[in-house]
Design an enzyme around this catalytic site. Structure first.
Site, mmCIF file in Angstrom:
data_model
loop_
_atom_site.group_PDB
_atom_site.id
_atom_site.type_symbol
_atom_site.label_atom_id
_atom_site.label_comp_id
_atom_site.label_asym_id
_atom_site.label_seq_id
_atom_site.Cartn_x
_atom_site.Cartn_y
_atom_site.Cartn_z
ATOM 1 N N THR A 119 6.037 -12.124 14.032
ATOM 2 C CA THR A 119 4.931 -12.854 14.640
ATOM 3 C C THR A 119 4.148 -11.905 15.546
ATOM 4 O OG1 THR A 119 5.989 -13.554 16.723
ATOM 5 C CG2 THR A 119 6.528 -14.820 14.741
ATOM 6 N N CYS A 120 3.137 -12.444 16.217
ATOM 7 C CA CYS A 120 2.330 -11.615 17.107
ATOM 8 C C CYS A 120 3.111 -11.179 18.343
ATOM 9 C CB CYS A 120 1.071 -12.366 17.519
ATOM 10 S SG CYS A 120 1.391 -13.943 18.328
ATOM 11 N N SER B 21 9.812 -17.113 24.270
ATOM 12 C CA SER B 21 8.386 -16.935 24.003
ATOM 13 C C SER B 21 7.616 -16.524 25.251
ATOM 14 C CB SER B 21 7.785 -18.241 23.449
ATOM 15 O OG SER B 21 8.377 -18.577 22.221
ATOM 16 N N GLU C 284 6.696 -22.718 23.798
ATOM 17 C CA GLU C 284 5.580 -22.831 22.845
ATOM 18 C C GLU C 284 6.071 -23.338 21.496
ATOM 19 O OE1 GLU C 284 4.625 -20.745 20.136
ATOM 20 O OE2 GLU C 284 5.950 -19.024 20.297
ATOM 21 N N GLN D 231 4.595 -23.046 18.256
ATOM 22 C CA GLN D 231 4.348 -22.379 16.973
ATOM 23 C C GLN D 231 5.562 -21.634 16.442
ATOM 24 O OE1 GLN D 231 2.225 -22.442 19.560
ATOM 25 N NE2 GLN D 231 0.229 -21.626 18.995
ATOM 26 N N GLY E 23 -11.160 -17.163 12.582
ATOM 27 C CA GLY E 23 -9.890 -17.364 11.885
ATOM 28 C C GLY E 23 -9.539 -18.826 11.725
ATOM 29 N N GLY F 278 -6.644 -19.931 10.353
ATOM 30 C CA GLY F 278 -5.205 -20.079 10.145
ATOM 31 C C GLY F 278 -4.590 -21.041 11.132
#
Length: 415
Positions: A51-52, A109, A114, A116, A189, A191
């Site tokens: 992930t980011c 996180s 969070e 996501q 974006g 997404g």
């Protein structure tokens, strides 16, 4: 008993590595497929969460932990030869499993709790399953992590308030000069994060919202513009959020569109970053990357922090149940190994006895019912099945639990 599977973890997260280092480790779909192909070739279980904010590689096999960790480092080095491996943390066994559950729960996180990350863990599990590398121990571990993430969010306040990257990003922009209200907002974006931003933004009451996306359809709630037309969008943009797979716009486009120097906020949620650092040096522009979200404080943070002890306790409950499940898997694997060996011995015995038999009428038989010498067949089968066990019992260590063995083989006291 069948050897217990070794589970190890190689992980890189935002607490240990700045965004620049994580950017170098932004593994894409091709990298993941190559890693899974190597795992299939070498007979390993593998699952990658990228992930980011983090990279988590979990591996499972009966090999020693140092060997598995060395394998993982070698594969990562193949994927990114120039990227530094030093920031990757290693763990194994309970520590690796505990970290996985904490990640799925949102305890690790940048934005505490969070939401996501739970979906990202689910997708990673599905991709590993589709690639044929989600071995039974990893399937159990990721299943437990997903269930725990759902359970903790339902049973505690860990998901309360700005417990999403999108919500935190909007709050960050609201705190900047000019805020979001009555200003023109552009989202790059379409997404997952882009869609979440579009859901969150109406509560901030912007003057307008424009989505820049190559594929998103027209929508009644906002304007949709294709990437080829961003030059027409930037001049009016006051607040920009980016969450794409590549560059949203370069410094030349920003310089041309924002020559007036008025206050603008850019929140770059991409990894690799979607906006060049030079954009932040332009007059009036405040540029933030994803690491800035960790400093966002909102009304729900205190409640989420108060929920951490309860969430930690649920993590430990999950680990207790997972240990039991993994032990059950190990026992089932033992039973399967015993049955496979018994079947191999049965077939070898049939070949041996039938090969010596002078009665050719039973050459095609598969059992003693039609064998001309069933006594020889069954005696040979019994001898072969119990040969290794008998030898092991004769040489058994003094610590071996004889009563447990008698129960295991259903032996009466008089047997």
């Amino acid at each position: 008993m069948t050897p217990e599977a070794t589970i190890v973890r190689l992980g890189l997260d935002g607490d240990a590595a700045p965004v620049g280092d994580r950017e170098a480790w932004a593994l894409d779909a091709d990298d993941t497929l190559a890693l899974y192909a190597a795992a299939r070739r070498d007979g390993l279980g593998a699952c990658l969460v990228s992930t980011c904010f983090r990279v988590e590689l979990l591996l499972a096999d009966h090999r020693p932990a140092p060997e598995l960790l060395a394998w993982g480092r070698a594969r990562l080095a193949e994927a990114r030869p120039a990227a530094p491996l030093g920031a990757f943390a290693e763990s194994q066994g309970d520590d690796a499993l505990r970290h996985l559950v904490r990640v799925a729960a949102g305890l690790e996180s940048a934005v505490l709790g969070e939401a996501q990350i739970l979906g990202q863990v689910r997708r990673a599990r599905a991709e590993a399953e589709a690639a044929g590398v989600l071995s039974p121990p990893l399937r159990a571990a990721f299943g437990a992590a997903v269930r725990a993430g759902q359970w903790i969010r339902r049973m505690t306040d860990l998901g309360r308030g700005a417990a999403s990257t999108a919500t935190a990003a909007v709050r960050l922009a609201q705190a900047e000069r000019g805020g979001v209200r009555r200003r023109n907002v552009v989202v790059f974006g379409g997404g997952q994060i882009g869609r979440l931003l579009l859901k969150v933004l109406p509560s901030a009451r912007p003057a307008s919202v424009t989505l820049v996306s190559a594929h998103a359809p027209e929508h009644a709630g906002f304007r949709v513009v294709r990437p080829a037309h961003i030059a027409s969008v930037l001049p009016d943009a006051d607040v920009v959020f980016t969450a794409t797979d590549g560059t949203a716009f370069d410094v030349d486009a920003a310089r041309a569109g924002w020559a007036d120097g008025r206050a603008r906020t850019v929140v770059d949620l991409g990894l690799p970053r979607n906006v060049e650092a030079e954009v932040g040096a332009l007059p009036g522009v405040a540029l933030y990357d994803i690491d800035a979200l960790g400093a966002v404080v909102d009304a729900g943070l205190r409640a989420r922090e108060a929920a951490v002890p309860q969430a930690e306790a649920l993590v430990e409950e999950t680990l207790d149940a997972l240990r039991t499940e993994l032990d059950s898997l190990r026992r089932e694997a033992l039973v399967a190994d015993v049955r496979r060996r018994a079947e191999r011995v049965r077939r070898e015995t049939l070949d041996y006895v039938c090969g010596k038999c002078s009665d050719r009428t039973c050459e095609s038989t598969t059992g003693p019912a039609r064998c001309s010498d069933p006594d020889l067949l069954t005696r040979t089968l019994t001898t072969r099945l119990f040969h290794d066990l008998s030898a092991g019992l004769r040489d058994r260590p003094s610590s071996l639990d004889e009563s447990a063995l008698r129960r295991l083989f259903a032996l009466d006291a008089d047997d």
